[in-house]
Motif scaffolding. Sequence first.
Motif, PDB file in Angstrom:
ATOM      1  N   THR A 120      -3.904   7.618  -3.581  1.00 53.86           N
ATOM      2  CA  THR A 120      -3.022   6.018  -3.778  1.00 53.86           C
ATOM      3  C   THR A 120      -3.628   5.553  -5.012  1.00 53.86           C
ATOM      4  N   TYR A 122      -3.020   2.648  -6.698  1.00 57.11           N
ATOM      5  CA  TYR A 122      -2.534   1.474  -6.777  1.00 57.11           C
ATOM      6  C   TYR A 122      -3.377   0.176  -7.125  1.00 57.11           C
ATOM      7  N   SER A 123      -4.439  -0.418  -6.656  1.00 58.97           N
ATOM      8  CA  SER A 123      -5.169  -1.360  -6.437  1.00 58.97           C
ATOM      9  C   SER A 123      -6.571  -1.562  -8.097  1.00 58.97           C
ATOM     10  N   GLY A 128      -4.203  -6.604  -6.771  1.00 56.27           N
ATOM     11  CA  GLY A 128      -4.211  -6.757  -4.900  1.00 56.27           C
ATOM     12  C   GLY A 128      -2.317  -7.119  -4.365  1.00 56.27           C
ATOM     13  N   SER A 129      -2.608  -8.248  -4.288  1.00 56.10           N
ATOM     14  CA  SER A 129      -1.073  -8.496  -3.600  1.00 56.10           C
ATOM     15  C   SER A 129       0.066  -8.256  -4.934  1.00 56.10           C
ATOM     16  N   TRP A 153     -10.666   0.349  -3.844  1.00 56.29           N
ATOM     17  CA  TRP A 153     -10.321   1.171  -2.970  1.00 56.29           C
ATOM     18  C   TRP A 153      -8.792   2.197  -2.047  1.00 56.29           C
ATOM     19  N   THR A 155      -7.902   4.682  -0.885  1.00 53.68           N
ATOM     20  CA  THR A 155      -8.370   5.654   0.965  1.00 53.68           C
ATOM     21  C   THR A 155      -8.115   7.224   0.139  1.00 53.68           C
ATOM     22  N   PHE A 206     -13.039   5.198   1.501  1.00 58.76           N
ATOM     23  CA  PHE A 206     -11.920   4.804   0.010  1.00 58.76           C
ATOM     24  C   PHE A 206     -13.254   4.958  -1.024  1.00 58.76           C
ATOM     25  N   ASN A 361      -8.476  -1.726   7.829  1.00 57.38           N
ATOM     26  CA  ASN A 361      -6.930  -0.073   7.989  1.00 57.38           C
ATOM     27  C   ASN A 361      -5.703  -1.160   7.448  1.00 57.38           C
ATOM     28  N   ILE A 364      -5.192  -4.784   5.600  1.00 63.04           N
ATOM     29  CA  ILE A 364      -5.087  -5.230   4.200  1.00 63.04           C
ATOM     30  C   ILE A 364      -4.592  -4.109   3.700  1.00 63.04           C
ATOM     31  N   THR A 368      -1.501  -7.158   2.481  1.00 68.09           N
ATOM     32  CA  THR A 368      -1.551  -8.148   3.036  1.00 68.09           C
ATOM     33  C   THR A 368      -0.555  -8.929   3.995  1.00 68.09           C
ATOM     34  N   ASN A 370      -0.020 -12.445   3.897  1.00 65.44           N
ATOM     35  CA  ASN A 370       0.139 -13.213   3.861  1.00 65.44           C
ATOM     36  C   ASN A 370       1.308 -12.786   2.759  1.00 65.44           C
ATOM     37  N   ILE A 371       0.987 -11.676   2.019  1.00 65.60           N
ATOM     38  CA  ILE A 371       2.212 -11.037   1.418  1.00 65.60           C
ATOM     39  C   ILE A 371       2.910 -10.743   2.158  1.00 65.60           C
ATOM     40  N   ASN A 374       5.733 -13.199   3.178  1.00 63.77           N
ATOM     41  CA  ASN A 374       6.299 -13.808   1.669  1.00 63.77           C
ATOM     42  C   ASN A 374       7.522 -13.201   1.867  1.00 63.77           C
TER      43      ASN A 374
END
Length: 386
Positions: A120, A122-123, A128-129, A153, A155, A206, A361, A364, A368, A370-371, A374
């Motif tokens: 995948t 994406y980041s 990232g976030s 990152w 994986t 990764f 794993n 994060i 994460t 925090n995300i 949110n």
Amino acid sequence: MDFDYTAEENAFREEVRKFISENLPPKKERDKNFLNTWLEKVRAKGWVGFSWPKEFGGSAGGLIEQTILREEMALAKAPPLGTSMMGLAWVGPGIMEYGTEEQKRKFIPDILDSKVTWCTGYSEPNHGSDLAAIQCKAELHGDNYVVNGQKIWTTGAPWSQWIILLTRTQFDVESKHDGITCLLVPMDAPGVEVRPIENMAGDKHFAEIFFTDVQVPVENRLGAEGDGWKVTVSALANERSSIGEVTQMFAKLENLKELVKVTYKQGKPAQEDPSVRRKVAQFEMKIAAMKYNGLRYLTKQIKGEPLTSETSVNKLHRASLEIEMDDFAVELTGQAGLQLRGGDAAVDGGSWSKSALNWPNVVIGGGTPNIQRNIIAERLLGMPKD
Ligand SMILES: Cc1cc2nc3c(=O)[nH]c(=O)nc-3n(C[C@H](O)[C@H](O)[C@H](O)COP(=O)(O)OP(=O)(O)OC[C@H]3O[C@@H](n4cnc5c(N)ncnc54)[C@H](O)[C@@H]3O)c2cc1C
């Protein structure tokens, strides 16, 4: 609310248990062909892509049976039902939802038959976030997108054959969520360079990936141009739901219960120590809370509603619980608990310390804590952004 299983569901559980007892030999008795044989057998049973529609090669199985299947496999510590975890968990479902008929024919059978592994993309190094701000560029030239940029990152990148790649096809957009396009890219395409990254447990799971003038045929675009964010949001909900799945936690709890039986504290099995018993009971209660929360998602899915932000709750919960359980096990086993796989004195083959070092794993990966907080605050609880 009824938590009991029907007679059919209980019969299905028995069928899975019987299959496992007949086809899953103890680890030390498995030869090198074991995994392939296992994968063929579970595929023949129709248990790979169990809930996928029959037209795509699935079994159209019920979601409760699917949960039973996962529970039993996890408790038996069985190998996965396919080699492409991401293919089964979100790439396949994404292709079934947004793909063309040709893409479905081309990609779905290989995922079910464990012929390909997906990763995948994406980041990116600075995104990232804030995923919607990605910069990896795809420009349409004739029948091909030309991709330039970097991912990080990723994986499974060192051994995957395909990547689901988030790119930017438009830069002058009002919202950063616009102008994103999802492409399905073979990892052996000219211009794709994979540089593995070693994590602190010593694994190279990764990688960074560099894309230089990579030509991707337009028929490999998943969804419409500019619709990549929509495709990703549903894939991310599936990713968080699989990270937040409780079955693995039950298996981990069983391992911990074994560990406290065979580990000694002040000359007695640790399980006789009231503080150890209390801790194990607390873990069990937290896992039960995760289970019942997971049943809410299941109920929603059974009603035909898609999963969205609610999967963040178990994702967040699992993150702290795994760390607590690993730390507890490592502390309980003292010096031996620090030994990694391969050490003579390593407890359970070093899996506890390995898992303790692999906390990113579940913490994060997939976003994460925090995300997740949110998302829970804004989308589930309706709290203001500022
Ligand atoms: C083991 C592992 C596997 C991974 N696998 C993949 C993969 O296969 N594919 C892939 O594309 N990516 C993968 N990732 C990347 C992962 O998705 C990102 O690392 C993650 O989304 C965080 O992004 P970041 O690293 O850029 O950190 P940042 O976004 O820079 O975050 C740094 C810190 O700031 C906090 N923060 C950032 N923004 C906010 C905000 N708005 N509000 C509150 N706090 C905030 C974060 O919570 C974090 O604590 C993986 C990561 C790990 C660790």
